[in-house]
Design a protein around this motif. Structure first.
Motif, short mmCIF file in Angstrom:
data_model
loop_
_atom_site.label_atom_id
_atom_site.label_comp_id
_atom_site.label_asym_id
_atom_site.label_seq_id
_atom_site.Cartn_x
_atom_site.Cartn_y
_atom_site.Cartn_z
N ASN A 10 15.19 73.68 17.92
CA ASN A 10 16.36 72.81 18.02
C ASN A 10 16.04 71.49 17.33
OD1 ASN A 10 17.78 74.69 19.56
ND2 ASN A 10 16.99 73.89 21.49
N LEU A 11 16.98 70.95 16.60
CA LEU A 11 16.79 69.70 15.86
C LEU A 11 17.62 68.58 16.46
CD1 LEU A 11 15.88 67.96 13.42
CD2 LEU A 11 17.82 68.93 12.15
N GLU A 12 16.95 67.46 16.71
CA GLU A 12 17.64 66.23 17.11
C GLU A 12 17.36 65.17 16.03
OE1 GLU A 12 17.67 62.84 20.68
OE2 GLU A 12 16.23 64.51 20.73
N ILE A 13 18.43 64.57 15.50
CA ILE A 13 18.27 63.54 14.46
C ILE A 13 18.31 62.17 15.13
CG2 ILE A 13 19.26 62.52 12.38
CD1 ILE A 13 20.40 65.27 11.71
N LEU A 14 17.18 61.45 15.07
CA LEU A 14 17.12 60.10 15.63
C LEU A 14 17.56 59.06 14.61
CD1 LEU A 14 13.70 60.27 17.56
CD2 LEU A 14 16.00 60.86 18.38
N GLU A 15 17.15 59.25 13.36
CA GLU A 15 17.56 58.38 12.26
C GLU A 15 17.89 59.26 11.06
OE1 GLU A 15 14.78 55.32 11.25
OE2 GLU A 15 14.28 54.89 13.35
N PRO A 16 19.10 59.22 10.55
CA PRO A 16 19.43 60.07 9.39
C PRO A 16 18.69 59.60 8.14
CG PRO A 16 21.26 58.62 9.92
CD PRO A 16 20.26 58.45 11.02
N PRO A 17 18.30 60.54 7.27
CA PRO A 17 17.61 60.15 6.05
C PRO A 17 18.57 59.61 5.01
CG PRO A 17 17.93 62.52 6.10
CD PRO A 17 18.45 62.00 7.41
N THR A 18 18.03 58.84 4.09
CA THR A 18 18.79 58.37 2.93
C THR A 18 17.99 58.74 1.68
OG1 THR A 18 17.73 56.19 2.76
CG2 THR A 18 19.57 56.41 4.32
N ALA A 19 18.52 58.38 0.52
CA ALA A 19 17.83 58.70 -0.73
C ALA A 19 16.52 57.94 -0.86
CB ALA A 19 18.73 58.38 -1.92
N THR A 20 16.40 56.80 -0.21
CA THR A 20 15.21 55.96 -0.38
C THR A 20 14.32 55.91 0.86
OG1 THR A 20 16.49 54.02 0.31
CG2 THR A 20 16.36 54.49 -2.06
N ARG A 21 14.77 56.51 1.95
CA ARG A 21 13.99 56.40 3.19
C ARG A 21 14.08 57.69 3.98
NH1 ARG A 21 17.09 53.30 6.16
NH2 ARG A 21 17.67 55.07 7.47
N GLU A 22 12.92 58.18 4.43
CA GLU A 22 12.94 59.34 5.32
C GLU A 22 13.62 58.97 6.63
OE1 GLU A 22 9.86 58.25 4.11
OE2 GLU A 22 9.77 59.64 2.42
N GLY A 23 14.29 59.93 7.21
CA GLY A 23 14.82 59.74 8.55
C GLY A 23 13.77 60.13 9.58
N VAL A 24 14.21 60.20 10.83
CA VAL A 24 13.33 60.62 11.92
C VAL A 24 14.03 61.73 12.68
CG1 VAL A 24 12.10 59.93 14.01
CG2 VAL A 24 12.35 58.30 12.12
N GLY A 25 13.34 62.84 12.83
CA GLY A 25 13.88 63.97 13.57
C GLY A 25 12.93 64.42 14.65
N VAL A 26 13.44 65.18 15.59
CA VAL A 26 12.62 65.79 16.64
C VAL A 26 12.92 67.27 16.66
CG1 VAL A 26 12.21 65.96 19.13
CG2 VAL A 26 12.47 63.71 18.06
N PHE A 27 11.87 68.08 16.57
CA PHE A 27 11.98 69.51 16.74
C PHE A 27 11.61 69.86 18.18
CE2 PHE A 27 11.18 70.87 12.08
CZ PHE A 27 12.52 71.15 11.89
N GLU A 28 12.47 70.62 18.82
CA GLU A 28 12.14 71.24 20.10
C GLU A 28 11.86 72.71 19.83
OE1 GLU A 28 14.05 72.00 24.54
OE2 GLU A 28 15.35 71.85 22.79
N TYR A 29 10.65 73.14 20.11
CA TYR A 29 10.26 74.53 19.92
C TYR A 29 10.72 75.32 21.13
CZ TYR A 29 7.20 72.96 16.12
OH TYR A 29 6.72 72.40 14.94
N THR A 30 11.59 76.29 20.90
CA THR A 30 12.18 77.04 22.01
C THR A 30 11.43 78.36 22.22
OG1 THR A 30 13.75 78.39 20.74
CG2 THR A 30 14.40 76.10 21.26
#
Length: 322
Positions: A10-30
């Protein structure tokens, strides 16, 4: 339309990525597993998610120590990781390039060290889709053969059913220069070397696996996904598969495989596909022990009241009638 829950994470997006900056995501391993490009199968395996996550965390640390840059940021016990999130390109829009900044490369790199029963190499050679020469081999490889040098292959990502593609097509799809494409290959070889050495150290065979990459905001190649886990690598102990190949073989041997390629070729909507059969009840606890024992063997952690890997694989072999 293919299912949204094609991944077992499962993916949770904490900060969306842009062309110049990586975002921050969280993977929940089910605890789910997927087979045949169908998506999540009807059953789950208790403890699989945490076991797989802990193996991923261990591997990221091991690979970073070997000089491989990864998207891993931190472990969130018991079954989540925080990671650098890239933009997902639309394959129909044509290839991205590193100049565009921060994107998931829509090509996976596969490495093969052994060719056990179930390897796609034998099936593709038999079907005339592949020749030994294309793999750098002199003859048709035997089932179970250990290769003198790893085979490196490429396949698409983000397609309904991903396809093997030759290197020149992979480079074009990835949007990389020749030097960058060769650098990606070298990193994949390093990852394979590290994982294979770890497997050998704990008595396992690392038969094959795959890796994914992203291009960072500063134009660098970064290892992504969950390398070396049983969802991404084929690991065996004493001739017994330590992962979902056990389940795939059961479905195939019972004649219960979902004919995904045929259904897609006939343009049958996913909602009208036949539902996969459930596993027999005995699979749940035995596969749960297998995943947990594998994780403990791989990481050196001892977290569960689980049989050792030899006992766990003996139970699997008995279950499937070997």
């Amino acid at each position: 339309m293919m299912p949204v829950l094609h991944s077992t994470k499962n993916l949770e997006i904490l900060e969306p990525p842009t062309a110049t900056r990586e975002g921050v995501g969280v993977f929940e391993y089910t605890d789910h597993f997927s087979l045949f490009h169908f998506g999540r199968m009807p059953d789950s395996i208790p403890g699989k998610g945490e076991a797989t996550c802990r193996m991923a965390v261990f591997n990221f640390a091991m690979l970073e120590a070997a000089g491989v840059r990864t998207h891993f940021r931190r472990f969130i016990p018991p079954n989540r990781i925080e990671f650098a999130l890239a933009r997902v390109p639309n394959p129909a829009a044509g290839p991205q390039t590193p100049a565009a900044g921060n994107y998931l490369i829509p090509v996976q790199v596969l490495f093969r060290n052994e060719l056990p029963k179930g390897s796609s190499v034998h099936r593709r050679i038999a079907a005339g889709q592949l020749t030994p020469a294309e793999l750098g081999l002199d003859d048709i490889p035997a089932v179970g053969e250990t290769l003198r040098q790893p085979i490196i292959e490429y396949a698409t990502m983000l397609d309904e059913v991903n396809q093997f593609i030759p290197p020149r097509h992979a480079q074009r799809r990835a949007g990389l220069s020749q030097a960058q494409f060769q650098a990606m290959r070298r990193i994949a070889v390093t990852v394979n070397d590290v994982l294979t050495a770890r497997a050998r150290a704990v008595g396992l065979s690392h038969c094959d696996g795959k890796v994914e990459f992203l291009v960072s905001g500063d134009g660098q190649l970064v290892l992504a996904d969950s390398p070396g886990t049983p969802d991404e690598s084929r690991l065996m102990y004493g001739g017994v598969h330590c992962g979902k190949q056990v389940l795939r073989n059961w479905y195939v041997n019972q004649g219960l495989e979902v004919p995904v390629n045929t259904l897609i070729a006939q343009h049958v909507p996913w909602e009208q596909w036949p539902r996969p059969a459930s596993l027999p009840p005995a699979f749940g606890p035995i596969m749960s022990d297998l995943y947990r024992s594998l994780a403990e063997t791989w990481t050196g952690e001892h977290l569960w009241d689980t049989p050792d890997l030899q006992s766990a694989t003996h139970a699997v072999a008995h279950l499937i009638g070997r």
